[in-house]
Design a protein around this motif. Structure first.
Motif, PDB file in Angstrom:
ATOM      1  N   LEU A  70      66.339  63.723  15.326  1.00  0.00           N
ATOM      2  CA  LEU A  70      67.318  64.364  16.190  1.00  0.00           C
ATOM      3  C   LEU A  70      68.642  63.631  16.096  1.00  0.00           C
ATOM      4  O   LEU A  70      68.671  62.420  15.864  1.00  0.00           O
ATOM      5  CB  LEU A  70      66.828  64.338  17.643  1.00  0.00           C
ATOM      6  CG  LEU A  70      65.457  64.941  17.904  1.00  0.00           C
ATOM      7  CD1 LEU A  70      65.005  64.645  19.323  1.00  0.00           C
ATOM      8  CD2 LEU A  70      65.482  66.445  17.648  1.00  0.00           C
ATOM      9  N   VAL A  71      69.727  64.371  16.303  1.00  0.00           N
ATOM     10  CA  VAL A  71      71.047  63.763  16.326  1.00  0.00           C
ATOM     11  C   VAL A  71      71.772  64.189  17.596  1.00  0.00           C
ATOM     12  O   VAL A  71      71.478  65.245  18.160  1.00  0.00           O
ATOM     13  CB  VAL A  71      71.899  64.149  15.091  1.00  0.00           C
ATOM     14  CG1 VAL A  71      71.293  63.580  13.820  1.00  0.00           C
ATOM     15  CG2 VAL A  71      72.093  65.649  14.981  1.00  0.00           C
ATOM     16  N   ALA A  76      74.798  59.539  17.067  1.00  0.00           N
ATOM     17  CA  ALA A  76      73.532  58.869  17.393  1.00  0.00           C
ATOM     18  C   ALA A  76      72.401  59.678  16.782  1.00  0.00           C
ATOM     19  O   ALA A  76      72.541  60.882  16.553  1.00  0.00           O
ATOM     20  CB  ALA A  76      73.348  58.758  18.907  1.00  0.00           C
ATOM     21  N   TRP A  77      71.293  58.985  16.512  1.00  0.00           N
ATOM     22  CA  TRP A  77      70.133  59.688  15.984  1.00  0.00           C
ATOM     23  C   TRP A  77      68.859  58.945  16.368  1.00  0.00           C
ATOM     24  O   TRP A  77      68.881  57.761  16.670  1.00  0.00           O
ATOM     25  CB  TRP A  77      70.218  59.882  14.478  1.00  0.00           C
ATOM     26  CG  TRP A  77      70.199  58.620  13.653  1.00  0.00           C
ATOM     27  CD1 TRP A  77      71.279  57.866  13.290  1.00  0.00           C
ATOM     28  CD2 TRP A  77      69.055  57.976  13.076  1.00  0.00           C
ATOM     29  NE1 TRP A  77      70.872  56.793  12.529  1.00  0.00           N
ATOM     30  CE2 TRP A  77      69.513  56.836  12.381  1.00  0.00           C
ATOM     31  CE3 TRP A  77      67.689  58.254  13.078  1.00  0.00           C
ATOM     32  CZ2 TRP A  77      68.656  55.975  11.696  1.00  0.00           C
ATOM     33  CZ3 TRP A  77      66.839  57.396  12.394  1.00  0.00           C
ATOM     34  CH2 TRP A  77      67.327  56.269  11.713  1.00  0.00           C
ATOM     35  N   LEU A  93      65.788  54.543  16.786  1.00  0.00           N
ATOM     36  CA  LEU A  93      66.902  55.088  17.550  1.00  0.00           C
ATOM     37  C   LEU A  93      68.140  54.243  17.279  1.00  0.00           C
ATOM     38  O   LEU A  93      68.094  53.015  17.427  1.00  0.00           O
ATOM     39  CB  LEU A  93      66.567  55.082  19.043  1.00  0.00           C
ATOM     40  CG  LEU A  93      67.479  55.875  19.958  1.00  0.00           C
ATOM     41  CD1 LEU A  93      66.693  56.373  21.160  1.00  0.00           C
ATOM     42  CD2 LEU A  93      68.684  55.100  20.390  1.00  0.00           C
ATOM     43  N   TYR A  94      69.226  54.901  16.880  1.00  0.00           N
ATOM     44  CA  TYR A  94      70.469  54.214  16.534  1.00  0.00           C
ATOM     45  C   TYR A  94      71.652  54.977  17.115  1.00  0.00           C
ATOM     46  O   TYR A  94      71.693  56.210  17.060  1.00  0.00           O
ATOM     47  CB  TYR A  94      70.642  54.121  15.018  1.00  0.00           C
ATOM     48  CG  TYR A  94      69.628  53.201  14.368  1.00  0.00           C
ATOM     49  CD1 TYR A  94      69.941  51.871  14.123  1.00  0.00           C
ATOM     50  CD2 TYR A  94      68.367  53.668  14.019  1.00  0.00           C
ATOM     51  CE1 TYR A  94      69.012  51.020  13.542  1.00  0.00           C
ATOM     52  CE2 TYR A  94      67.435  52.826  13.436  1.00  0.00           C
ATOM     53  CZ  TYR A  94      67.770  51.506  13.195  1.00  0.00           C
ATOM     54  OH  TYR A  94      66.842  50.667  12.627  1.00  0.00           O
ATOM     55  N   VAL A  95      72.619  54.233  17.640  1.00  0.00           N
ATOM     56  CA  VAL A  95      73.842  54.805  18.195  1.00  0.00           C
ATOM     57  C   VAL A  95      75.023  54.108  17.518  1.00  0.00           C
ATOM     58  O   VAL A  95      75.027  52.875  17.399  1.00  0.00           O
ATOM     59  CB  VAL A  95      73.907  54.608  19.725  1.00  0.00           C
ATOM     60  CG1 VAL A  95      75.205  55.159  20.302  1.00  0.00           C
ATOM     61  CG2 VAL A  95      72.703  55.265  20.407  1.00  0.00           C
ATOM     62  N   GLY A 107      75.097  56.027  27.452  1.00  0.00           N
ATOM     63  CA  GLY A 107      73.936  56.805  27.862  1.00  0.00           C
ATOM     64  C   GLY A 107      73.341  57.693  26.786  1.00  0.00           C
ATOM     65  O   GLY A 107      72.437  58.474  27.075  1.00  0.00           O
ATOM     66  N   LEU A 108      73.818  57.587  25.535  1.00  0.00           N
ATOM     67  CA  LEU A 108      73.313  58.485  24.489  1.00  0.00           C
ATOM     68  C   LEU A 108      71.867  58.176  24.116  1.00  0.00           C
ATOM     69  O   LEU A 108      71.056  59.091  23.929  1.00  0.00           O
ATOM     70  CB  LEU A 108      74.203  58.409  23.247  1.00  0.00           C
ATOM     71  CG  LEU A 108      75.677  58.772  23.448  1.00  0.00           C
ATOM     72  CD1 LEU A 108      76.431  58.685  22.130  1.00  0.00           C
ATOM     73  CD2 LEU A 108      75.817  60.133  24.062  1.00  0.00           C
TER      74      LEU A 108
END
Length: 168
Positions: A59-60, A69-70, A90-92, A100-101
């Motif tokens: 997901l992105v 983010a993904w 999970l990476y932003v 909050g992403l």
């Protein structure tokens, strides 16, 4: 009250691969190894995207037509007994952190947990990555294990923490 803005979360597509790679390289000190042939590259990201499914999505989050983010789910272990557990990555992007992403991605997964089909999420986090450890702990993850000296990049060797969360 400071309400967090809800952002567009969608399934990643092949065209997102360059942005996903860039965010990954900015967030993982072991991702960009100096002069190593086994560094993660665009082809690797494209293969990850080709292997996504309803059970193991990538997901992105998109802000103003930009992937910022993904997260992805992958099989935790290759035996059928572990099919309900998934590894989460999970990476932003650095300029979008602390907005909050990451929390929105976790909440999205939790909301769709039944349709995706997982009961447990496991994150592998470098021991030196205090920010990620704090983030996942705030999302209800607990330390379930430690892999001592398992990550190696050139002269750097590091422990990896396994943080997990059971979803009901």
């Amino acid at each position: 009250m400071n309400a967090e803005k809800i952002h567009l979360i969608r399934a990643a597509v092949l065209e997102d691969a360059p942005a996903i790679l860039s965010i990954f390289q900015q967030g993982d000190p072991f991702a960009v190894a100096t002069n190593r042939q086994d560094s993660i590259g665009l082809i690797d990201i494209m293969e990850w995207l080709e292997n996504t499914s309803d059970k193991y999505p990538m997901l992105v989050i998109v802000v103003q037509d930009e992937v910022v983010a993904w997260c992805s789910l992958e099989p935790f272990y290759g035996l059928p007994a572990f099919d309900r557990a998934s590894e989460i990555s999970l990476y932003v992007a650095p300029e979008y952190q602390h907005k909050g992403l990451g929390k929105q991605l976790i909440q999205h997964l939790e909301h769709h947990q039944t349709s995706i089909g997982f009961t447990h999420l496991i994150a592998y986090i470098y021991a030196s990555n205090d920010a990620s450890q704090r983030f996942f702990t705030r999302q209800g993850f607990e330390q379930w294990g430690l892999l001592p000296n398992i990550a190696q990049n050139d002269a750097i060797t590091e422990d990896v923490h396994l943080l997990g969360r059971e979803f009901h």
